[in-house]
Design an enzyme around this catalytic site. Structure first.
Site, PDB file in Angstrom:
ATOM      1  N   ASP A  16      10.991   7.934   1.975  1.00 37.93           N
ATOM      2  CA  ASP A  16      10.578   8.840   0.912  1.00 37.93           C
ATOM      3  C   ASP A  16      11.624   9.942   0.801  1.00 37.93           C
ATOM      4  O   ASP A  16      11.828  10.707   1.740  1.00 37.93           O
ATOM      5  CB  ASP A  16       9.199   9.435   1.242  1.00 37.93           C
ATOM      6  CG  ASP A  16       8.567  10.136   0.045  1.00 37.93           C
ATOM      7  OD1 ASP A  16       9.211  10.211  -1.019  1.00 37.93           O
ATOM      8  OD2 ASP A  16       7.426  10.615   0.181  1.00 37.93           O
ATOM      9  N   ASP A 112      12.073   7.057  -5.947  1.00 39.31           N
ATOM     10  CA  ASP A 112      12.533   7.679  -4.695  1.00 39.31           C
ATOM     11  C   ASP A 112      11.768   7.210  -3.460  1.00 39.31           C
ATOM     12  O   ASP A 112      11.736   7.898  -2.446  1.00 39.31           O
ATOM     13  CB  ASP A 112      12.457   9.202  -4.806  1.00 39.31           C
ATOM     14  CG  ASP A 112      11.033   9.724  -4.902  1.00 39.31           C
ATOM     15  OD1 ASP A 112      10.124   8.929  -5.208  1.00 39.31           O
ATOM     16  OD2 ASP A 112      10.820  10.932  -4.671  1.00 39.31           O
ATOM     17  N   GLU A 113      11.161   6.041  -3.532  1.00 40.80           N
ATOM     18  CA  GLU A 113      10.415   5.508  -2.392  1.00 40.80           C
ATOM     19  C   GLU A 113      10.689   4.009  -2.243  1.00 40.80           C
ATOM     20  O   GLU A 113      10.851   3.306  -3.236  1.00 40.80           O
ATOM     21  CB  GLU A 113       8.906   5.672  -2.588  1.00 40.80           C
ATOM     22  CG  GLU A 113       8.383   7.072  -2.472  1.00 40.80           C
ATOM     23  CD  GLU A 113       6.865   7.063  -2.568  1.00 40.80           C
ATOM     24  OE1 GLU A 113       6.193   6.846  -1.538  1.00 40.80           O
ATOM     25  OE2 GLU A 113       6.353   7.256  -3.689  1.00 40.80           O
TER      26      GLU A 113
END
Length: 401
Positions: A16, A112-113
């Site tokens: 993350d 973004d993960e």
């Protein structure tokens, strides 16, 4: 006889990125590092909304979804920059490409993960070493911080990555969940939002431990199959594989209709798209899904098929959102031929429990409006449960990306 592959314990990472949009801006402009800064949809407007902010800003009580005016009252020197989503997408691609140099078992969840299965490239023995190397490479080569959770399955890895930010590495073992997770209120569990929390509270399930130890039938009657999934995860069980082709393989949800006459009236077409959007949204809700690609189909009276699509940053599942995109696509691309058939499809589908929103320049004002109308708390968390905005799991403070 079991093979070594069968007997090897799964090791899943959840990566993350920390304060992603702000971090990308800081990487591009080092003068923004170490100071209170934020990304805002309309930085010249006092009512513009902060898309994200640096950890220096958070230390002053500033958080995502605060208005520019509110933030500047807390910190008059706050530096605000406008969002640049092409820049963020380029950084996201570079991150995922780097992860794939370790293993092909990389499943992006959002911009973004990602989940990474490192079972075959190191497993438990080398988990810390691999995780530290990934974290440091992303920092060294892309100048971006991240937190990573290490666990035997996706749910626990996701929970672990939320425990320490920024630049955290956290191991969460299944045997630890009774001590670490079970005492927490159910709203702290990834995948549970306000609506689900209310339904669980109504059947006297207050904590994650209550959910884990509840009767299957009781939970199923209250929440259906999704309740059983949540119960299993509260017990530390999650058998979903890390699937690098998940986005392609997950089904799309669509609906189309042949028109009673060859239509040329724009308003009538809008009504049909509204009806189709309702059908698609109903199916998405029923199956607990959302998607980031909206496609429309236009078949003209001479049987020529046209398809046009748009990819959005934030997964859609609501009728009004799907209709808005479909209508805009139709207005832009219809060339006034007689229409025989219209359709809408939502694809790039993800489960609602994985739904993750990064506030964008396109929706920041919507959030302000919803806060005013509904009297909700000012912070809108980035993770959604089924049918409701949800606090992220293991959130200790505001805006903890």
């Amino acid at each position: 006889m079991r093979t070594n592959h069968d007997s090897r314990a799964k090791v899943i990472l959840h990566l993350d990125m920390n304060s992603f949009f702000a971090s990308v801006e800081q990487a591009h402009d080092p003068s923004l590092k170490g100071i209170p800064m934020a990304v805002a949809g309309n930085p010249k407007h006092r009512r513009g909304i902060l898309v994200t902010c640096s950890y220096e800003a958070r230390a002053l009580g500033i958080y995502t979804t605060m208005t520019v005016g509110e933030a500047r009252r807390l910190c008059p020197d706050l530096v605000i920059v406008p969002p640049d989503f092409e820049k963020y997408r380029a950084a996201s691609t570079a991150i995922f490409d780097m992860l794939r140099t370790y293993t092909e078992l990389v499943e992006p969840v959002s911009i973004d993960e990602a989940y990474i299965d490192i079972t075959e490239i190191g497993g438990l023995t080398n988990a810390i070493g691999i995780t530290e190397e990934i974290q440091q490479r992303i920092l060294r080569e892309l100048d971006l911080p991240c937190s990573i959770g290490i666990a035997p399955n996706k749910f626990l890895a996701k929970t672990a990555s939320d425990m320490k930010k920024p630049m955290g590495i956290t191991i969460l073992r299944k045997r630890e969940i009774k001590k670490l997770l079970w005492p927490l209120p159910v709203i702290e569990m990834h995948g549970i939002g306000k609506s689900t929390e209310k339904k669980l509270n109504e059947i006297n399930i207050k904590t994650i431990g209550d959910l884990a130890q509840s009767e299957e039938l009781t939970v199923k009657l209250a929440l259906g199959k999704n309740g059983l999934r949540l119960r299993e995860r509260a017990r530390g069980n999650d058998f979903r594989p890390v699937d690098p082709e998940a986005a392609e393989e997950r089904k799309s949800v669509g609906s189309s209709t042949t028109l009673p006459i060859d239509e040329t009236d724009e308003e009538e077409c809008f009504k049909i798209f509204k009806w189709l959007a309702n059908k698609v949204a109903t199916r998405l809700k029923k199956e607990h899904l959302a998607g980031t690609v909206v496609m429309i189909q236009i078949r003209t009276a001479d049987w020529q098929n046209q398809t046009r699509s748009r990819t959005v940053l934030n997964p859609l599942y609501k009728e009004e959102e799907i209709y808005k995109v479909a209508k805009e696509l139709f207005i832009k691309h219809w060339t006034r031929e007689q229409i025989l058939l219209l359709g809408i499809t939502v694809s790039n589908i993800i489960p609602m429990s994985e739904l993750h929103e990064q506030l964008s320049i396109y929706n920041y004002e919507k959030h302000v409006s919803e806060e005013k109308i509904n009297g909700l708390v000012t912070q809108i968390e980035k993770k959604f449960g089924t049918g409701a905005i949800q606090k992220g799991s293991f959130k200790k403070g505001r805006g903890n990306e």
